[in-house]
Design an enzyme around this catalytic site. Structure first.
Site, PDB file in Angstrom:
ATOM      1  N   HIS A   1      16.505 139.220 -38.167  1.00  0.00           N
ATOM      2  CA  HIS A   1      17.348 140.233 -37.532  1.00  0.00           C
ATOM      3  C   HIS A   1      16.413 141.241 -36.874  1.00  0.00           C
ATOM      4  O   HIS A   1      15.337 141.524 -37.404  1.00  0.00           O
ATOM      5  CB  HIS A   1      18.163 141.035 -38.536  1.00  0.00           C
ATOM      6  CG  HIS A   1      19.096 140.266 -39.398  1.00  0.00           C
ATOM      7  ND1 HIS A   1      18.704 139.588 -40.516  1.00  0.00           N
ATOM      8  CD2 HIS A   1      20.442 140.110 -39.331  1.00  0.00           C
ATOM      9  CE1 HIS A   1      19.755 139.042 -41.100  1.00  0.00           C
ATOM     10  NE2 HIS A   1      20.814 139.331 -40.400  1.00  0.00           N
TER      11      HIS A   1
ATOM     12  N   GLU B   1      28.197 132.221 -37.604  1.00  0.00           N
ATOM     13  CA  GLU B   1      28.003 131.926 -39.022  1.00  0.00           C
ATOM     14  C   GLU B   1      29.211 132.426 -39.802  1.00  0.00           C
ATOM     15  O   GLU B   1      29.387 133.626 -39.993  1.00  0.00           O
ATOM     16  CB  GLU B   1      26.727 132.621 -39.524  1.00  0.00           C
ATOM     17  CG  GLU B   1      26.499 132.410 -41.003  1.00  0.00           C
ATOM     18  CD  GLU B   1      25.191 133.017 -41.460  1.00  0.00           C
ATOM     19  OE1 GLU B   1      24.187 132.902 -40.728  1.00  0.00           O
ATOM     20  OE2 GLU B   1      25.172 133.644 -42.535  1.00  0.00           O
TER      21      GLU B   1
ATOM     22  N   GLU C   1      26.494 128.218 -43.736  1.00  0.00           N
ATOM     23  CA  GLU C   1      25.751 128.697 -44.913  1.00  0.00           C
ATOM     24  C   GLU C   1      26.466 128.184 -46.149  1.00  0.00           C
ATOM     25  O   GLU C   1      27.661 128.415 -46.341  1.00  0.00           O
ATOM     26  CB  GLU C   1      25.673 130.220 -44.927  1.00  0.00           C
ATOM     27  CG  GLU C   1      24.985 130.701 -46.198  1.00  0.00           C
ATOM     28  CD  GLU C   1      24.591 132.155 -46.221  1.00  0.00           C
ATOM     29  OE1 GLU C   1      24.357 132.740 -45.153  1.00  0.00           O
ATOM     30  OE2 GLU C   1      24.518 132.720 -47.326  1.00  0.00           O
TER      31      GLU C   1
ATOM     32  N   HIS D   1      28.339 130.652 -48.371  1.00  0.00           N
ATOM     33  CA  HIS D   1      29.560 131.119 -47.701  1.00  0.00           C
ATOM     34  C   HIS D   1      30.653 130.057 -47.808  1.00  0.00           C
ATOM     35  O   HIS D   1      31.831 130.382 -47.973  1.00  0.00           O
ATOM     36  CB  HIS D   1      29.275 131.433 -46.232  1.00  0.00           C
ATOM     37  CG  HIS D   1      28.348 132.594 -46.020  1.00  0.00           C
ATOM     38  ND1 HIS D   1      27.950 133.021 -44.780  1.00  0.00           N
ATOM     39  CD2 HIS D   1      27.753 133.426 -46.907  1.00  0.00           C
ATOM     40  CE1 HIS D   1      27.141 134.057 -44.899  1.00  0.00           C
ATOM     41  NE2 HIS D   1      27.003 134.314 -46.184  1.00  0.00           N
TER      42      HIS D   1
ATOM     43  N   ASP E   1      22.209 127.364 -43.013  1.00  0.00           N
ATOM     44  CA  ASP E   1      21.549 128.335 -43.882  1.00  0.00           C
ATOM     45  C   ASP E   1      21.533 127.727 -45.273  1.00  0.00           C
ATOM     46  O   ASP E   1      22.556 127.681 -45.965  1.00  0.00           O
ATOM     47  CB  ASP E   1      22.282 129.681 -43.859  1.00  0.00           C
ATOM     48  CG  ASP E   1      21.721 130.605 -42.786  1.00  0.00           C
ATOM     49  OD1 ASP E   1      20.973 130.132 -41.914  1.00  0.00           O
ATOM     50  OD2 ASP E   1      22.019 131.804 -42.838  1.00  0.00           O
TER      51      ASP E   1
ATOM     52  N   ASP F   1      28.230 136.457 -52.999  1.00  0.00           N
ATOM     53  CA  ASP F   1      27.146 135.706 -52.408  1.00  0.00           C
ATOM     54  C   ASP F   1      25.866 135.916 -53.228  1.00  0.00           C
ATOM     55  O   ASP F   1      25.320 137.023 -53.244  1.00  0.00           O
ATOM     56  CB  ASP F   1      26.957 136.332 -51.015  1.00  0.00           C
ATOM     57  CG  ASP F   1      26.414 135.384 -49.988  1.00  0.00           C
ATOM     58  OD1 ASP F   1      26.269 134.205 -50.278  1.00  0.00           O
ATOM     59  OD2 ASP F   1      26.150 135.863 -48.867  1.00  0.00           O
TER      60      ASP F   1
ATOM     61  N   ASP G   1      23.178 133.769 -52.879  1.00  0.00           N
ATOM     62  CA  ASP G   1      22.088 133.342 -51.991  1.00  0.00           C
ATOM     63  C   ASP G   1      20.898 132.775 -52.744  1.00  0.00           C
ATOM     64  O   ASP G   1      19.742 133.128 -52.478  1.00  0.00           O
ATOM     65  CB  ASP G   1      21.615 134.527 -51.130  1.00  0.00           C
ATOM     66  CG  ASP G   1      22.521 134.772 -49.938  1.00  0.00           C
ATOM     67  OD1 ASP G   1      23.347 133.889 -49.627  1.00  0.00           O
ATOM     68  OD2 ASP G   1      22.402 135.836 -49.323  1.00  0.00           O
TER      69      ASP G   1
END
Lengths: 472, 472, 472, 472
Positions: B136, B267, B303, B306, B331, B342, B344
C-alpha cells in the site's frame, strides 16, 4: 436408464486411468470372514499394505503393530456406531430416505429388518477388524405400542446380538437409551415439564442399561438430545436442571444395584435439536457434575463435531476432559465448520487426527472407552460399498494421526520447546509462586525491587507449526 | 531476567533432544545474498532439501523444478506483503505494539524507518528467493500533513525501491492505495457521504497507481476497507454503490491515460472493519462489476481468510472467479474458522493447499497475478527469525500442495470419476438438453414416455476423499 | 469545507421537518449541574418527560419513581464505564483514532489529559443522574516507565477522583486492573508462561484493589483479557489454569488482608483477543471457581455481548449465574449477531431489555452490583453530544424494559402459564420424584402399570410470545 | 393422565390471574366464516381491537385502515404457506412427527388427507382475513408411483382448491414445484449430474406452473433446495450452473407459451440442505440472472431467515433487491441468530418489523408479490389453536411495524438527517463527481488546491437509533 455403480463407471473408462478398485490383498490373502458375505460380498477381511492404492486396504492401520508400547487396536478400540451405519435413512428436513440398504428390504417385517441389520453389523465389524460396537436401544429393536412391547422386542434382538458377539469375540463399547425421538420426549426426557415423561425416560434408560450390562458393554452414555430449551419464556431452567441431576443420580444408584461396572459417560453438545442444550460442552458438563457431586461417577464422551459447534476445537474438549481426569471416550467424527449444524462426517484430515492422537497418548489411551465412529455417509452416498470405504478411511486417518503423533513425541523437539516456555516456574520467584509461598504483597515487593519490565519473549507458534508439519 | 530466544532455550535442553536449529545448506552452500545481512543475519539464501529437519530449509519448494510443465516459481509467483511483514506492530483492539523490529529502531526518523524497512524487504525477498512484493502507498512511506507532503515522501521511498528492485531483479506483484486508515475515511472512501473524501481518495489512488506503474507493478488492487456500512438507518446504499462504480470507472480511464497495463483487481471481503462491506464475496463483486459494465476491466483477488469469513471455502471463491474468467490473483493465508474475524495466518494445512492448487492448475496458473502472502505472525511471535520461518512454512505448504495436486491429476482417477458422474449429458436426452433442443414441454413428454423414476446413483464423496487423501 | 454538526444540518433543513433537537426541560428546568459545563455545555441535568421528542430527555427513566417496590435508580444502579467513554480513541485494526475529545487536547501532558478526562467523567455522571462509575487502573492514569512510576501517577489521579466523588455523591461500582494491553501481557497475565509476568500482574492487581478500596468501590472485577491461548501446540493448558486459580486465591487473601468488602467478580468472554479464553462463559467460569473452592468468594459479571459471542443469549448467562446464586453485576451492552467480534454497542432493543429485566427482578436486583455501560459509540460517531445521546438511549431502553417486565409480572398470566407446565411435579409420581422417593426400578414399575404413553401437551411458545409482545 | 390444554391449565389457576383467553369480539361480533368450523371451531373471523388482551384479536392489523395512502391489506398482501401450516409434521433429524392435526386423521386415505388439509387451509384463510395462499405441488397432493399418477392426484386437488377459492375470493400468491424431497433429487434437480433428473424436474415444474396458472396464481417461485453442492471434489460447478441457467430459460419460454403473466421469483438461501447452495443471497442470485440475461424475467423472493443465514440482515437483502429493481415478494419469518440453521419462526420483533416495512414502503409495496408466512410453529407447539395464534402474532407484528414505519416517515427527521449526510454531492466538486465531469487527475488537482484534510463529521448512528426507538 439403470443405476451406474462405481464399478460400471470405471469399466467404461480407459484402462490406463481406471485402475481396478478391487480390494488389494497380501500374498496370504485377506482372510475369510466367518460372518459370511450376506451384505458385503465384495470384500473379505480388510488387510494392511502401506503401498496399496485401492480403497479397500488399510495404508496406515495395522491392527497388531505396536506404537509407543501398545498395539494400534488398543490405542483406538474402534467401534462401529449402529445407528448411522445401519439405521441412517438419509432423510433430512428437506427430503425423505435415500438409502436402500439390503437389510431394510421392504418385504421384511420390522423385527426381520432388525435381525438383518444386526447380522450386517457383525459382518462389517468382522471384516473391518473392529472389536466394538455402540447402540441406542431403539436402533437395534423397533419400539412397540407400549413400553412392555418395546422391551420384549429388545430382548429378542439382544439375544441375537449375544450370539453374534460370541462368534466375533466383540462387545459393546457402550450402549445408551434413545430418549429424544418419540413425541413425548419433545420437551426433554428427564427435563420434561411432565412428570410422566421423566418416569418413562427412567424406565427406558433402566432397560437400556440392563441390556448393555447383559451384552458386556463397557460404558453407558447419556446424550441429552432434548435436555435443553427453546426459550426461557416458557422454561423453568432451575427446575429442569434439578431434574437432570436427579435422573443421573438414579443412574448411579441403579448401576450399583445391578452390579454394572461400566463407566457412565456424558456426551456434550451445544445446540441441535434443542436451541440450547444443557450439556453445552465439556466444561459445562463437568461443572454440572461437580455441582451435583456426580463427577466421581461420570466421565466425558467427546464428540468432535459437537466440539466445533460449541466454538471449541475437538482437541480443546479432549484436553479439558483429560485435565479434569474425566476423558472417557471419543465419538470420532468431524463437521463442516462453514455450516451451523452437525454433519457427522468421517474425520479424514491428517493434521486434525495427529492433534487428537497427541491428547489420547497423553491420556495413556482411552480404555475402557475407545473411538466410536459416530459418523455417517453423506445423504447422497448410497452404495453399500460406501459404508466400507468410509470406515476404512476413518480408521486409516486416525492411524495416520497416531503414527505422526508418535513421531512428534519421539522427535521430542516440540514438547521440549513447549516445556521450555514454562521453565521460569521451576526456579526463583516462579518456584515460590508454584509452592504457594507468596501472595500479592510479596509479589509487589519483588516487582518493585526488580524495577524492570518483564522480558520480551516470542511464543514462536509458527515454528511449532513447522515442526509439527514435518511429521504430518 | 533476560529474554530467552529459541536458540537459548535449545541450548539449555539435553543435546539429544535439542537438535540444532541452524539452517541446513547443501554441500555447495546456501548462496550468499548480495543484499547483505543487515536484518536477517542468521540466514543465507534458503536452500532446498527434502530431507531437511531444520526450519530454515525448504522441503517442498524447489524454485526451478518443473511440475506439470512449469517451474514452481512460475506456478506460484510468490510475493511478500510489505504491510504485515514490515509494518505490522502487533497492536490489536486490546493492546499496543509487541513487535520491536530493528528497522523500526525508535532512534530513527519516520523516513529513516521507511528506508530501513524497504532494505529489510529486499533482503528478505532475496534470501527467500521470491520474485515479487506487494504494498500500500502508506505502508512504504509515512503520510504527511497534506497530500502534497505525503506524495513527496512516497516519491523518495519509491526511488529507493526502484534501486533495490534492480539489484534483486524483482518487481511489485501489485500496489494499492490505503484508503481506510485515516480518520477521514471512517465512513468509506469512494462511498463516503462527503464529496471531499471521494476526491481525496481519488487523488490518493491516482498517485498510488502512478508509483505502481513506475515500479513496474503487474496489477493494481482495490480492497474496499471501509466501503460498506454499519447500519441502513443512516446509509443511502444506492447512492454509495453508484459512487463506488464511478470511482472504479475513473480507475479504468486513468489507467488508459497513463498507459498502465496492469490488471485491476477487486479483493472481496464480507465484514470487518465495516459491519457490511459492499465487495462481500467473489459472486457479489463480479455481479457488481457486470452491472456496471466493468467486468472486462477487472479481475478478482481472492483472499482465503476473507472467503471463509463470507461462509465459503477458499476453493469456492477461486472456482467462482475462475468460472467467470476473472481469477486474477490470490492472497494466500488462512483463518481460524472458530473465530469471527480475519486472523490472516500463514496457510499451512496440506489438504487445503492441495485443493487450492488444483484450481490454480485448472486456471493454467495466475500470471500476471500470483500468490501474495497477506499473512502475519501471531501477535506474540516477536523474533525476526519468526518472519523467516513463517514465510518458509507458507511457501513450502503451497509447494507441497502443488506436488500433491499434480499427483492427483497425473493419477487421473479422481477427475475421471468426477467426469463420469456427468456422462449422461453426452448422449440422448442429456445431449438434447445441452444443445438447447428441448424445453419443458418436450421434457415432460420424454418423462411420461419413460414412465420410470430416475436411477439411484451414489455421489461417492467418501471414495473421492479417500482417493485424494492418498496423495496428501 | 468545515465540519457539519447535527445542529448545522438541522438548521439547514425546512423548519417543519427539522424539529429543534435542544434539550426539553420541565417547567421547573432541568437542574443545573454543580460540576459545570466544561465538556458538555449543551446540556443541563437530564430530565424526564414521557412525551419528549428530543434526544436529551428521558422518556422512560424516572430516577425516583418506584417500580415493583424499589426506585428505578436502585433497580439499575447505572454506572458509566470510564474506558470506552473517555479513553476510547476509535482506533481499530484497520485505522487510527477518530475521536478528538476536548479532554484529550493534544496540547495537554498525559497527566493533564487524565485530570481532564476525570473531570469530564464526573460532569457526565452528574448530568445523567448516574450514581456510579467503573474503571481500569490504566484508564484513569497513564502507565509509567516502571511500576513505581505507574503507581505514583495512579495515586495522583485517585486523589482527584476522591474529591470529585465527594462533590457528586458517587462511587465506583467496580474497579479492575488492566492486565492485557502492555506487551509483557501478550501471553496472558496470571497465565503467562513467564513467572515474572505473573508477578507483575499480581503487583498491578494489588494496587488496583488498593485504589478501588480507597475510592469506596463496591466490587472488583477480573476480565481475563489474555488469559487463554491461541493454540495448544505451544500451550500447557493445565499449568496455566492452575496459575489462574492461584492468582484468584491470592486476590481472596489480599482482600481479607486489607479489609476490602467488595465482591470479586469474574467477567466471562469466549474469544477475542485470545482465540480461546479460559473464562469462556458463565457455566465455565462457575465450574472453574467451584473446582478450586473459590465459588463462595466470587460472583459473575455478565456482559451481554460476551454472552452472544459464546453462543448464548444474554438472558441465558444471567439466568445461569442467578441459579448458581452468583449473579453479581451486568455489563449492559449488545452486539451485532451477524459479526464475530465484540461490538459493545449500547443496548437499545425493547424486547431484549424486557427479558433482561425479568431476570434481574427475579434476582431481587443486583446490589452491590449494577448496570455498567460497557458500551461505546461507533467509531464514526465523533461528536461529544453522541456520548450523551448514547447513554440516555441506553438508560431509557433498560427503563423501558423494567416497565414492561413489571407489567408482565403484574399481569401474571405468563408466569402462571409457565408454572402450569410443571404442575405435574406437585402431586403423585411427580411429587415422589421431587422427594427422591423413587429410582429407576420404581419408575419402571409405575410406567408398566400405567401401560400408556405420556400425554401430548403443547409448549405453546407462540402464545407466550404473544402474551409478552403486548407489553413490549 | 390426560393432556392438559391451555384452557384446562387456565381453568385451574386463580381467577384473578387466569384471564379468559377466549376471543374478544367487537360489539357487532367477529363475523361468521362461511367456511364453517370444521378445524378451528374455537374462533370466528378475527376482529381488531387495539385494547384487546386476548390472543385471538388483532391489536395492530386493521385490514381496511388506510396507512400512507393504502389499506393495510394491500401493503401486506398476506399469504398462508400451505406446507408449514398444514403439512408440517414436527419431525426433525432427531425425532419423528409431533403434530396430530385433525386433517391428517390416520383413518383417512392420502387423498382424503389432502382434501381435508385444503379445507382447513381455506377455513384458516377466511378466519384470518387473508387473501392469498402459497403452495408446492407436492404439499397439496400426494406424489404417485409415476409422474402421471402424481399429476392426476394434483389435478383432483386443484379442482377442489378452485372451488374453495371461489367461495373465499382468494388466490395463490405463488405456486412452486417441490424439487428436493424425492430421492432422485438428492444431487440437485436442474443441477443434478443425471440428465434424466433434469428432465424429471422440468416435467414437474411445468405441471406446477400449469396449475399455478389455472388457480390464478400471481407469481411462480424457484427455491433451489438442492441446487448446490457438498464438495467440489466430486462437483463440476461450471456445468451445474450452466444447467441451472438453461432450466430457468426454459421457464421463461414456457411461461410465454402458456400465457402465464405471473412473476418468476428466485428465493435465495446460502446453506441447508446443500452445504453450499448456488442461489446464496440476493446479490449472488441477481448477478447470476444478469450474467445469463435473465434479470428482466425474474425478481427476488426474500426470506428473512435465509438472509441471516447468509450473514446479512433481512433489510439488507430487501434493499439489495429493491435497488436492483427486483424486489418481488417476501417470505416473512425470522431465525434464531444463535443457531446455524433455518428455524423459520414467525417474525414478532417490533423493531425488525419496522425496519422491514420502511423498505417495503420505499418500494411502493410488493404487488404482485406479498408477505407469505413461510413460518412454522415450534416442534413442541401442537395445539390447533397455536397455528391461529402464531399467524395473528405474525400479522400483528408486521402491522405494528407498518404503523411505526409510517410514523417515522411522517415525522421526517430520520430521513432528513440521512439525506443531510449526503448533501455535499449536490454542489461544487460533489456535483461534478455526480455529473461525471471529473476524473482522478482533476480530483487530484482539486485536492492539492484545497490543501486541507477533509472535515471531521459524525455519522451519529446512536442519534438515528434514538430517533427510531421513539416510534417502535
Amino acid at each position: 436408464m439403470v443405476a451406474l455403480t462405481m464399478l460400471a463407471i470405471l469399466a467404461a473408462l480407459p484402462v490406463a486411468i481406471a485402475q481396478d478398485p478391487r480390494q488389494t490383498c497380501p500374498a496370504s490373502g485377506c482372510g475369510v470372514s466367518p460372518m459370511g458375505n450376506e451384505f458385503f460380498p465384495f470384500i473379505q477381511r480388510v488387510g494392511y499394505d502401506p503401498a496399496a492404492t485401492d480403497p479397500f486396504t488399510f495404508r496406515y492401520y495395522n491392527k497388531h503393530e505396536v506404537v509407543l508400547g501398545k498395539p494400534m487396536s488398543e490405542w483406538f478400540r474402534f467401534s462401529v456406531a449402529f445407528w448411522h451405519t445401519f439405521m441412517g435413512t438419509g432423510s433430512d428436513p428437506f427430503g425423505g430416505p435415500t438409502k436402500k440398504w439390503p437389510w431394510h428390504d421392504p418385504a421384511l417385517t420390522p423385527m426381520q429388518k432388525a435381525e438383518a441389520a444386526m447380522r450386517a453389523n457383525f459382518e462389517l465389524i468382522d471384516k473391518l477388524g473392529v472389536d466394538f460396537w455402540c447402540f441406542h436401544d431403539r436402533d437395534i429393536a423397533p419400539g412397540g405400542a407400549t413400553l412392555a412391547e418395546s422391551n420384549a422386542n429388545l430382548d429378542k434382538i439382544v439375544a441375537l446380538a449375544e450370539k453374534l458377539q460370541k462368534q466375533t469375540g466383540t462387545r459393546p463399547l457402550w450402549g445408551t437409551a434413545q430418549l429424544f425421538a418419540e413425541p413425548w420426549y419433545m420437551h426433554g426426557a428427564s427435563t420434561s415439564p411432565q412428570a410422566e415423561v421423566f418416569a418413562r425416560a427412567a424406565a427406558q434408560a433402566k432397560k437400556a442399561m440392563d441390556v448393555t450390562h447383559k451384552l458386556g458393554g463397557l460404558n453407558f452414555v447419556f446424550w441429552g438430545g432434548r435436555e435443553g430449551y427453546t426459550s426461557l419464556l416458557n422454561t423453568d431452567m432451575g427446575l429442569e436442571l434439578k431434574h437432570l441431576a436427579a435422573f443421573l443420580k438414579m443412574a448411579v444408584d441403579y448401576k450399583a444395584k445391578i452390579g454394572f461396572n461400566g463407566t457412565l459417560l456424558i456426551e456434550p453438545k451445544p445446540k441441535e435439536p434443542s436451541i440450547h442444550q444443557y450439556d453445552w460442552d465439556a466444561a459445562t458438563s463437568i461443572g454440572f457434575l461437580r455441582a451435583h457431586n456426580l463427577s466421581d461417577s461420570f466421565a466425558i464422551n467427546v464428540e468432535c463435531n459437537h466440539a466445533t459447534l460449541s466454538g471449541h476445537s475437538c482437541v480443546h474438549e479432549l484436553e479439558t476432559s483429560r485435565l479434569a481426569g474425566m476423558l472417557g471416550s471419543v465419538d470420532a467424527n468431524t463437521g463442516d465448520l462453514l455450516t451451523g449444524w452437525d454433519t457427522d462426517q468421517f474425520l479424514t484430515d491428517p493434521r486434525d487426527a495427529s492433534r487428537i492422537m497427541r491428547v489420547i497418548i497423553a491420556n495413556g489411551g482411552l480404555a475402557p472407552g475407545g473411538f466410536n465412529f459416530d459418523a455417517k455417509l453423506r445423504r447422497e452416498s448410497v452404495d453399500v460399498e460406501d459404508i466400507v470405504i468410509a470406515h476404512i478411511a476413518g480408521m486409516d486417518a486416525l492411524a495416520r494421526g497416531l503414527r505422526s503423533a508418535a513421531k512428534i513425541i519421539e522427535d521430542g523437539r516440540l514438547d521440549a520447546l513447549k516445556a521450555g516456555r514454562y521453565a521460569s516456574f521451576q526456579t526463583g520467584i516462579g518456584a515460590d509462586i508454584e509452592a504457594g509461598k507468596v501472595g500479592w504483597s510479596e509479589l509487589e515487593a519483588w516487582v518493585l525491587k526488580q524495577n524492570a519490565n518483564p522480558a520480551h519473549v516470542s511464543a514462536k507458534l509458527e515454528h511449532f507449526e513447522r515442526l509439527e508439519e514435518a511429521f504430518i
